[in-house]
Write a protein that holds these residues in place. Sequence first.
Motif, PDB file in Angstrom:
ATOM      1  N   ASP A 169      -3.915   9.226   4.178  1.00 52.55           N
ATOM      2  CA  ASP A 169      -5.090  10.015   3.805  1.00 52.55           C
ATOM      3  C   ASP A 169      -6.376   9.297   4.204  1.00 52.55           C
ATOM      4  N   SER A 224       0.825  -1.201   0.000  1.00 50.87           N
ATOM      5  CA  SER A 224       0.000   0.000   0.000  1.00 50.87           C
ATOM      6  C   SER A 224       0.863   1.255   0.000  1.00 50.87           C
ATOM      7  N   ASP A 225       0.388   2.254  -0.694  1.00 50.03           N
ATOM      8  CA  ASP A 225       1.071   3.549  -0.725  1.00 50.03           C
ATOM      9  C   ASP A 225       0.876   4.218   0.634  1.00 50.03           C
ATOM     10  N   PRO A 226       1.974   4.566   1.362  1.00 50.80           N
ATOM     11  CA  PRO A 226       1.851   5.178   2.696  1.00 50.80           C
ATOM     12  C   PRO A 226       1.008   6.448   2.691  1.00 50.80           C
ATOM     13  N   LYS A 227       1.120   7.256   1.635  1.00 50.34           N
ATOM     14  CA  LYS A 227       0.353   8.499   1.580  1.00 50.34           C
ATOM     15  C   LYS A 227      -1.148   8.210   1.448  1.00 50.34           C
ATOM     16  N   ILE A 228      -1.494   7.247   0.605  1.00 49.17           N
ATOM     17  CA  ILE A 228      -2.902   6.869   0.437  1.00 49.17           C
ATOM     18  C   ILE A 228      -3.456   6.323   1.755  1.00 49.17           C
TER      19      ILE A 228
END
Length: 206
Positions: A9, A2-6
């Motif tokens: 958010d 998983s994308d840490p920023k996503i």
Amino acid sequence: MSDPKILADSIHLRLAAANGMVRRRRSIKPAEMSDEPVDTAILGNILENANWAPTHGMTEPWRFKVYEGEGREKLVAGLQEIYTKTTPKEEFRQDKHDGFREKVMGAPVVLCICMKRQEIEKIPEVEEIAAVACAVQNIHLTASAIGMAGYWSSPALVYTEEMRKFLGLGDKDRCLGLFYLGWPADKETWPVGKRGPIQAKLEWFE
């Protein structure tokens, strides 16, 4: 992966939703409710959310006696009779006696909040009471989230033996109050709440 920023958010969005739901909760009394009925499906969802409260030992001690429509007359009569029977003559107030009718008939739905005591009493009673309180909080949070008015009232008579018998509760069961539920008369203006700073209520150990 998983994308840490996503992920971050997503967490912030969920936190904002939770914050909004919890901090929106308000106590709105029957005098501030309209006579608009509560849809059965909505009431069912509210009560089902109550059923998902935390419960030690899975005892699920919450019980609700639901009064709506003509059924509220039975509750009015019971409360007035109990008040008259349990109040010393020198302390009897006609306005309080009559007030039960005004409050009960002022809300489309009234719930008698009850606690079913565990038969073997393994779980401490205070924890069963806390579980019921959590169930009521779920009711209140759900109601406030959809713009409904809710109010938990606990006049002294709800704790009496007479109230227990009126509701048909067991010897060790309890009534913990009345919850009034309906739509606010003023749907445009939601009450403003306030709390003191959480920092004044913390002891932080690191």
